[in-house]
Motif scaffolding. Structure first.
Motif, PDB file in Angstrom:
ATOM      1  N   ARG A   6       0.951  -3.589 -16.885  1.00 21.54           N
ATOM      2  CA  ARG A   6       2.077  -4.646 -16.725  1.00 21.54           C
ATOM      3  C   ARG A   6       3.405  -3.843 -16.013  1.00 21.54           C
ATOM      4  N   LYS A   7       3.960  -3.046 -16.871  1.00 18.95           N
ATOM      5  CA  LYS A   7       5.030  -2.484 -16.293  1.00 18.95           C
ATOM      6  C   LYS A   7       4.861  -1.741 -14.847  1.00 18.95           C
ATOM      7  N   GLN A   8       3.823  -1.129 -14.628  1.00 20.74           N
ATOM      8  CA  GLN A   8       3.546  -0.212 -13.626  1.00 20.74           C
ATOM      9  C   GLN A   8       3.514  -1.220 -12.320  1.00 20.74           C
ATOM     10  N   LEU A   9       2.931  -2.513 -12.454  1.00 20.56           N
ATOM     11  CA  LEU A   9       2.500  -3.287 -11.369  1.00 20.56           C
ATOM     12  C   LEU A   9       3.915  -3.777 -11.107  1.00 20.56           C
ATOM     13  N   TYR A  56       4.816   5.284 -12.812  1.00 20.56           N
ATOM     14  CA  TYR A  56       5.739   4.138 -12.506  1.00 20.56           C
ATOM     15  C   TYR A  56       5.548   3.078 -13.569  1.00 20.56           C
ATOM     16  N   SER A  57       5.156   3.499 -14.844  1.00 21.51           N
ATOM     17  CA  SER A  57       5.207   2.652 -15.959  1.00 21.51           C
ATOM     18  C   SER A  57       6.472   2.992 -16.966  1.00 21.51           C
ATOM     19  N   TYR A  58       6.277   3.313 -18.008  1.00 22.22           N
ATOM     20  CA  TYR A  58       7.509   3.432 -19.017  1.00 22.22           C
ATOM     21  C   TYR A  58       7.460   5.339 -19.012  1.00 22.22           C
ATOM     22  N   ASP A  59       8.519   5.455 -18.353  1.00 23.86           N
ATOM     23  CA  ASP A  59       8.740   6.872 -18.008  1.00 23.86           C
ATOM     24  C   ASP A  59       9.042   7.765 -19.236  1.00 23.86           C
ATOM     25  N   LEU A  60       9.626   7.283 -20.226  1.00 23.31           N
ATOM     26  CA  LEU A  60       9.739   8.058 -21.372  1.00 23.31           C
ATOM     27  C   LEU A  60       8.407   8.187 -22.305  1.00 23.31           C
ATOM     28  N   VAL A  61       7.516   7.504 -21.927  1.00 24.14           N
ATOM     29  CA  VAL A  61       6.057   7.641 -22.705  1.00 24.14           C
ATOM     30  C   VAL A  61       5.346   8.434 -21.984  1.00 24.14           C
ATOM     31  N   ASP A  62       4.916   8.048 -20.523  1.00 16.82           N
ATOM     32  CA  ASP A  62       4.090   8.774 -19.806  1.00 16.82           C
ATOM     33  C   ASP A  62       4.684   9.831 -18.645  1.00 16.82           C
ATOM     34  N   ASN A  63       5.682  10.025 -18.742  1.00 14.13           N
ATOM     35  CA  ASN A  63       6.429  11.080 -17.569  1.00 14.13           C
ATOM     36  C   ASN A  63       7.534  11.926 -18.378  1.00 14.13           C
ATOM     37  N   LEU A  64       7.387  11.856 -19.641  1.00 11.87           N
ATOM     38  CA  LEU A  64       8.432  12.846 -20.425  1.00 11.87           C
ATOM     39  C   LEU A  64       9.781  12.561 -20.176  1.00 11.87           C
ATOM     40  N   GLY A  65      10.048  11.398 -20.000  1.00 15.52           N
ATOM     41  CA  GLY A  65      11.152  10.930 -19.544  1.00 15.52           C
ATOM     42  C   GLY A  65      11.716  10.947 -18.245  1.00 15.52           C
ATOM     43  N   ARG A  66      11.083  11.764 -17.510  1.00 15.75           N
ATOM     44  CA  ARG A  66      11.580  11.991 -16.099  1.00 15.75           C
ATOM     45  C   ARG A  66      11.043  10.756 -15.278  1.00 15.75           C
ATOM     46  N   TRP A  83       0.718  -1.235   0.033  1.00 19.09           N
ATOM     47  CA  TRP A  83      -0.117   0.073   0.093  1.00 19.09           C
ATOM     48  C   TRP A  83       0.864   1.020   0.009  1.00 19.09           C
ATOM     49  N   ALA A  84       1.855   1.326   0.792  1.00 17.89           N
ATOM     50  CA  ALA A  84       2.822   2.593   1.040  1.00 17.89           C
ATOM     51  C   ALA A  84       3.370   2.711  -0.370  1.00 17.89           C
ATOM     52  N   ARG A  85       3.695   1.862  -1.218  1.00 19.53           N
ATOM     53  CA  ARG A  85       4.134   1.669  -2.714  1.00 19.53           C
ATOM     54  C   ARG A  85       3.049   2.221  -3.644  1.00 19.53           C
ATOM     55  N   LEU A  86       2.011   1.755  -3.487  1.00 20.84           N
ATOM     56  CA  LEU A  86       0.614   2.018  -4.297  1.00 20.84           C
ATOM     57  C   LEU A  86       0.432   3.748  -4.287  1.00 20.84           C
ATOM     58  N   ARG A  87       0.562   4.118  -2.973  1.00 23.22           N
ATOM     59  CA  ARG A  87       0.270   5.575  -2.878  1.00 23.22           C
ATOM     60  C   ARG A  87       1.087   6.306  -3.459  1.00 23.22           C
ATOM     61  N   GLN A  88       2.351   5.831  -4.029  1.00 26.37           N
ATOM     62  CA  GLN A  88       3.256   7.009  -4.475  1.00 26.37           C
ATOM     63  C   GLN A  88       2.816   7.012  -6.236  1.00 26.37           C
ATOM     64  N   VAL A  89       1.852   6.180  -6.452  1.00 25.47           N
ATOM     65  CA  VAL A  89       1.429   6.506  -7.863  1.00 25.47           C
ATOM     66  C   VAL A  89       0.818   8.149  -7.970  1.00 25.47           C
ATOM     67  N   VAL A 129     -10.603  11.295  -1.630  1.00 25.75           N
ATOM     68  CA  VAL A 129     -11.561  11.360  -2.812  1.00 25.75           C
ATOM     69  C   VAL A 129     -11.462  12.825  -3.150  1.00 25.75           C
ATOM     70  N   GLY A 130     -11.249  12.923  -4.672  1.00 22.99           N
ATOM     71  CA  GLY A 130     -11.272  14.336  -5.301  1.00 22.99           C
ATOM     72  C   GLY A 130      -9.919  14.785  -5.654  1.00 22.99           C
ATOM     73  N   SER A 131      -8.932  14.247  -4.841  1.00 22.61           N
ATOM     74  CA  SER A 131      -7.339  14.556  -5.089  1.00 22.61           C
ATOM     75  C   SER A 131      -7.075  14.125  -6.526  1.00 22.61           C
ATOM     76  N   PRO A 132      -6.139  14.603  -6.937  1.00 24.70           N
ATOM     77  CA  PRO A 132      -5.239  14.089  -8.444  1.00 24.70           C
ATOM     78  C   PRO A 132      -4.997  12.705  -7.883  1.00 24.70           C
ATOM     79  N   PHE A 133      -5.181  11.709  -9.221  1.00 28.82           N
ATOM     80  CA  PHE A 133      -4.619  10.213  -8.977  1.00 28.82           C
ATOM     81  C   PHE A 133      -3.350  10.024  -9.317  1.00 28.82           C
ATOM     82  N   THR A 134      -2.704  10.842 -10.465  1.00 28.72           N
ATOM     83  CA  THR A 134      -1.212  10.665 -10.711  1.00 28.72           C
ATOM     84  C   THR A 134      -0.703  12.028 -11.152  1.00 28.72           C
ATOM     85  N   HIS A 135       0.483  12.164 -11.301  1.00 32.80           N
ATOM     86  CA  HIS A 135       1.250  13.046 -11.956  1.00 32.80           C
ATOM     87  C   HIS A 135       2.232  12.402 -13.285  1.00 32.80           C
TER      88      HIS A 135
END
Length: 149
Positions: free
Chosen positions: A136-139, A41-51, A30-36, A65-71
């Motif tokens: 799959r990559k994220q999990l 936490y997937s392919y950073d080049l694709v969904d995180n602008l390489g960061r 759970w502590a790791r899941l909250r980091q989403v 509830v109502g807070s952003p899901f991810t960045h």
């Protein structure tokens, strides 16, 4: 099995299930899941602008509830719809609804993900394949990090 995302989408055109076994306690998973909320936490080049998604675990408050899901792609994306700490995180992003479920097992934890969406029945298979690769990559990344903790 009923997932919380099922309560938000009746008669979805897409239903996809994913899961990994993690050799760590539900609390650590759970502590790791909250980091989403920090990065996909997937392919950073694709969904995180390489960061690179952070590898060190940060002390984050529980999602609400109502807070952003991810960045992703330089901005907050999606929104948290329901949460039960150490049990599930349910959110919506890009028209899909998803629930991550943390289930204790006899020797570790199962981290499960279900994605549902109302979409064109012709688009659903394409969306599902793309989600399979990214989810799959994220999990697997979350698994590796939790097991390292």
């Amino acid at each position: 099995m009923h997932y919380p995302c099922d309560d938000f989408v009746r008669e979805p055109a897409l239903e996809a299930w994913r899961g990994v076994s993690v050799d760590a306690s539900p609390r650590v998973v759970w502590a790791r899941l909250r980091q989403v909320r920090l990065a996909p936490y997937s392919y950073d080049l694709v969904d995180n602008l390489g960061r690179r998604s952070p590898r060190e675990r940060r002390d984050l408050a529980e999602p609400t509830v109502g807070s952003p899901f991810t960045h992703a792609l330089g901005a907050d994306r999606g929104r948290v719809l329901a949460v039960e700490p150490e049990r599930h995180l349910t959110a919506t992003i890009l028209g899909a609804h998803l629930s991550y479920v943390v289930r204790p097992g006899p020797t570790g934890t199962r981290l499960l993900l279900k994605v549902v969406a109302r979409t064109n029945r012709w688009v659903a298979p394409v969306f599902s394949v793309g989600d399979l690769v990214m989810a799959r990559k994220q999990l697997l990344t979350l698994k590796r990090l939790a097991e390292g903790d």
